[in-house]
Scaffold this active site. Sequence first.
Site, PDB file in Angstrom:
ATOM      1  N   LYS A 267       0.850  -1.207   0.000  1.00  0.00           N
ATOM      2  CA  LYS A 267       0.000   0.000   0.000  1.00  0.00           C
ATOM      3  C   LYS A 267       0.876   1.244   0.000  1.00  0.00           C
ATOM      4  O   LYS A 267       1.695   1.439   0.892  1.00  0.00           O
ATOM      5  CB  LYS A 267      -0.923  -0.002   1.230  1.00  0.00           C
ATOM      6  CG  LYS A 267      -1.714   1.297   1.419  1.00  0.00           C
ATOM      7  CD  LYS A 267      -2.655   1.246   2.636  1.00  0.00           C
ATOM      8  CE  LYS A 267      -3.324   2.604   2.887  1.00  0.00           C
ATOM      9  NZ  LYS A 267      -4.170   2.619   4.105  1.00  0.00           N
ATOM     10  N   ASP A 272      -2.527  10.162   3.893  1.00  0.00           N
ATOM     11  CA  ASP A 272      -3.944   9.795   4.040  1.00  0.00           C
ATOM     12  C   ASP A 272      -4.657  10.805   4.921  1.00  0.00           C
ATOM     13  O   ASP A 272      -4.601  10.730   6.143  1.00  0.00           O
ATOM     14  CB  ASP A 272      -4.044   8.382   4.637  1.00  0.00           C
ATOM     15  CG  ASP A 272      -5.491   7.923   4.787  1.00  0.00           C
ATOM     16  OD1 ASP A 272      -6.390   8.594   4.236  1.00  0.00           O
ATOM     17  OD2 ASP A 272      -5.714   6.888   5.450  1.00  0.00           O
ATOM     18  N   LYS A 279     -10.053  12.906   8.350  1.00  0.00           N
ATOM     19  CA  LYS A 279      -9.579  12.459   9.660  1.00  0.00           C
ATOM     20  C   LYS A 279      -9.519  13.639  10.625  1.00  0.00           C
ATOM     21  O   LYS A 279      -9.346  14.775  10.193  1.00  0.00           O
ATOM     22  CB  LYS A 279      -8.163  11.870   9.520  1.00  0.00           C
ATOM     23  CG  LYS A 279      -8.095  10.505   8.884  1.00  0.00           C
ATOM     24  CD  LYS A 279      -6.667   9.992   8.885  1.00  0.00           C
ATOM     25  CE  LYS A 279      -6.577   8.634   8.215  1.00  0.00           C
ATOM     26  NZ  LYS A 279      -7.297   7.566   8.944  1.00  0.00           N
ATOM     27  N   ASP A 290       1.527   6.124   5.765  1.00  0.00           N
ATOM     28  CA  ASP A 290       0.557   5.230   5.146  1.00  0.00           C
ATOM     29  C   ASP A 290       1.103   4.584   3.856  1.00  0.00           C
ATOM     30  O   ASP A 290       0.393   3.870   3.167  1.00  0.00           O
ATOM     31  CB  ASP A 290      -0.749   5.989   4.863  1.00  0.00           C
ATOM     32  CG  ASP A 290      -1.973   5.112   5.018  1.00  0.00           C
ATOM     33  OD1 ASP A 290      -1.853   4.033   5.628  1.00  0.00           O
ATOM     34  OD2 ASP A 290      -3.049   5.505   4.530  1.00  0.00           O
ATOM     35  N   ASP A 349     -12.194   7.252   3.807  1.00  0.00           N
ATOM     36  CA  ASP A 349     -10.994   6.967   4.595  1.00  0.00           C
ATOM     37  C   ASP A 349     -10.638   5.477   4.564  1.00  0.00           C
ATOM     38  O   ASP A 349      -9.561   5.093   5.006  1.00  0.00           O
ATOM     39  CB  ASP A 349     -11.208   7.452   6.039  1.00  0.00           C
ATOM     40  CG  ASP A 349      -9.908   7.555   6.813  1.00  0.00           C
ATOM     41  OD1 ASP A 349      -8.837   7.486   6.171  1.00  0.00           O
ATOM     42  OD2 ASP A 349      -9.967   7.705   8.048  1.00  0.00           O
ATOM     43  N   GLU A 351      -9.533   3.821   2.185  1.00  0.00           N
ATOM     44  CA  GLU A 351      -9.011   3.950   0.825  1.00  0.00           C
ATOM     45  C   GLU A 351      -7.989   2.879   0.490  1.00  0.00           C
ATOM     46  O   GLU A 351      -7.788   2.560  -0.677  1.00  0.00           O
ATOM     47  CB  GLU A 351      -8.393   5.343   0.633  1.00  0.00           C
ATOM     48  CG  GLU A 351      -6.929   5.497   1.080  1.00  0.00           C
ATOM     49  CD  GLU A 351      -6.713   5.303   2.567  1.00  0.00           C
ATOM     50  OE1 GLU A 351      -7.696   5.374   3.317  1.00  0.00           O
ATOM     51  OE2 GLU A 351      -5.562   5.054   2.978  1.00  0.00           O
ATOM     52  N   ARG A 353      -7.940  -0.365   0.912  1.00  0.00           N
ATOM     53  CA  ARG A 353      -8.525  -1.525   0.229  1.00  0.00           C
ATOM     54  C   ARG A 353      -8.931  -1.178  -1.197  1.00  0.00           C
ATOM     55  O   ARG A 353      -8.947  -2.029  -2.078  1.00  0.00           O
ATOM     56  CB  ARG A 353      -9.704  -2.055   1.056  1.00  0.00           C
ATOM     57  CG  ARG A 353     -10.801  -1.054   1.242  1.00  0.00           C
ATOM     58  CD  ARG A 353     -11.728  -1.407   2.392  1.00  0.00           C
ATOM     59  NE  ARG A 353     -11.168  -1.029   3.695  1.00  0.00           N
ATOM     60  CZ  ARG A 353     -11.776  -1.223   4.860  1.00  0.00           C
ATOM     61  NH1 ARG A 353     -12.945  -1.834   4.900  1.00  0.00           N
ATOM     62  NH2 ARG A 353     -11.213  -0.846   5.988  1.00  0.00           N
TER      63      ARG A 353
HETATM   64  N1  BES Z   1      -4.337   4.380   6.982  1.00  0.00           N
HETATM   65  C1  BES Z   1      -5.504   4.142   7.742  1.00  0.00           C
HETATM   66  C2  BES Z   1      -5.292   3.083   8.811  1.00  0.00           C
HETATM   67  C3  BES Z   1      -4.553   3.514  10.037  1.00  0.00           C
HETATM   68  C4  BES Z   1      -5.177   4.250  11.019  1.00  0.00           C
HETATM   69  C5  BES Z   1      -3.245   3.132  10.218  1.00  0.00           C
HETATM   70  C6  BES Z   1      -4.493   4.602  12.152  1.00  0.00           C
HETATM   71  C7  BES Z   1      -2.567   3.473  11.371  1.00  0.00           C
HETATM   72  C8  BES Z   1      -3.191   4.215  12.340  1.00  0.00           C
HETATM   73  C9  BES Z   1      -6.618   3.647   6.843  1.00  0.00           C
HETATM   74  O1  BES Z   1      -6.629   4.168   5.567  1.00  0.00           O
HETATM   75  C10 BES Z   1      -7.897   4.063   7.483  1.00  0.00           C
HETATM   76  O2  BES Z   1      -8.113   5.233   7.583  1.00  0.00           O
HETATM   77  N2  BES Z   1      -8.696   3.111   7.907  1.00  0.00           N
HETATM   78  C11 BES Z   1      -9.932   3.389   8.564  1.00  0.00           C
HETATM   79  C12 BES Z   1     -10.959   2.426   8.042  1.00  0.00           C
HETATM   80  C13 BES Z   1     -12.357   2.737   8.501  1.00  0.00           C
HETATM   81  C14 BES Z   1     -12.832   4.022   7.858  1.00  0.00           C
HETATM   82  C15 BES Z   1     -13.251   1.592   8.125  1.00  0.00           C
HETATM   83  C16 BES Z   1      -9.713   3.218  10.055  1.00  0.00           C
HETATM   84  O3  BES Z   1      -8.996   2.305  10.452  1.00  0.00           O
HETATM   85  O4  BES Z   1     -10.215   4.028  10.803  1.00  0.00           O
HETATM   86 ZN    ZN Z   2      -4.859   4.738   4.808  1.00  0.00          ZN
HETATM   87 MN    MN Z   3      -7.637   5.995   5.456  1.00  0.00          MN
END
Ligand code: BES
Ligand code: ZN
Ligand code: MN
Length: 498
Positions: A267, A272, A279, A290, A349, A351, A353
């Site tokens: 990835k 992000d 966020k 990220d 967010d 994103e 996947r």
């Molecule tokens: N890059 C983030 C995941 C992440 C969050 C990594 C915090 C490390 C620390 C990912 O893109 C994301 O934002 N995931 C969301 C998914 C949710 C919206 C279903 C998450 O984990 O909050």
């Molecule tokens: Zn992300």
């Molecule tokens: Mn995200």
Amino acid sequence: MEFSIKSGSPEKQRSACVVVGVFESRKLTLPAELLDKAANGYISDIVRRGDMEGKAGSTLLLHNLPGTLCDRVLLVGLGKEKDFREKEFGNAIRTTVKTLNETGAFDASIFLTELAVKKRSIAWRVRQTAMIALDATYKFDQFKSKKDEVRRPLRKLTLGVERRNELAQSEEALNQGLAIAEGMALAKNLGNLPPNVCHPTYLAEQALVMAKEFNLACEILERPDMEKLGMHSLLSVANGAHQPPKLIVLSHKGAKASEKPLVLVGKGVTFDTGGISLKPSAEMDEMKYDMCGAASVLGVMQAVARMKLAINLTVIIPATENMPGGNATRPGDIVTSMSGQTIEILNTDAEGRLILCDALTYVERFEPDTVIDVATLTGACVVALGGVASGLFANKDSLARELLDAGDESHDRAWHMPLWDDYQELLKSPFADMGNIGGRWGGAITAACFLSRFTKKYDWAHLDIAGTAWKSGADKGATGRPVPLLTHYILQRAGKLN
Ligand code: BES
Ligand code: ZN
Ligand code: MN
């Protein structure tokens, strides 16, 4: 730092510092005993007086030890002998290297490598020593106008091994350890770079640089290429960004062309923000990490190419920013992925996947033997496993087992999580083939379930490294994980792990 391996006794070393271990309750290790004999009981005297009790993490520097050729001797406390395992071994090496950097010795011979660690070979100990020594001296200060220089940094480290017949496999293990350490350093550098420098174009340039240095095949797909391929899920993430997205393809052809490749997908979200599902601002800077999945697969590729392993390895990186903006994807938008499956984007967010699913469809054209994707995918994985283990998912149990073992072997551990059908239901959408989120609970699993819908044609594993790729707080920075895990997995496959 330069490394070498030598067999020979510690009292005959001409290096500026000789390092030997002392266990708790004042028990000298064999090399310490040899030095002690040559020095007429000098060390055991000191130990008896209580100046070095062998507590883990303690050190004592001695000068001009009588009866030996050493200017300095560093005693390193190892803790209780019966508790001395992988972690304690690693800590001892870390303490040693950090202390040596402060002593003023340019070179040192360390006699810790021969310590018995239960079930661990001499090759394991050498590999770990090289990896940990370089990891412990890693610095990222290219943006500091005043660097805090180590006054006289350690330049050369000689690892003492007990027997001459251990030299050959130790040399090989040393090479492996250094290749892995340099792969980790690359991953850490890319991760630590600020997001205004390390954008998708920068990642693509770095891939080209590596391709040139190691004679790899490299192809960069641009937005029009992705449009032609129908990667509308990936492209939907890039909609809000001014930086152009890239799909990086890098191949090492170490085996016959007929041999199916191992494919690693990383990835590469270089920042992000969450997009329209923005966020919160606290710690948002950390979302520069990220792209650590991308950084780690580049690190693995570099290690593999440096070791010239006789395998076919391809690395694929979907790289983009995730930004809000007038052209950004809206929650509710429906896109058609390269696989033909439609996705209702309920949260912009989620994103990772969305870019991975198209990359995972794209890899089909390489007729892969195995595909492993690596991604800082979910905050839920951090909640589940913290910073200790990466989350591991696989559609084949034997593959999961091999990766778990590689994690244990390299002390870069992962934990097997379920991909049961019961979780798939959470991805239902009333309007499209699936939604891109699965609701509040089991977020790491529903994310993996989403990916599994695109990986049915091959053996596949997914590593969620959201908790392990970087550290927050005082010693904030990328960790270089899971380069050790993946490289050990590959070494094992190539029959090169002793
Ligand atoms: N890059 C983030 C995941 C992440 C969050 C990594 C915090 C490390 C620390 C990912 O893109 C994301 O934002 N995931 C969301 C998914 C949710 C919206 C279903 C998450 O984990 O909050
Ligand atoms: Zn992300
Ligand atoms: Mn995200």
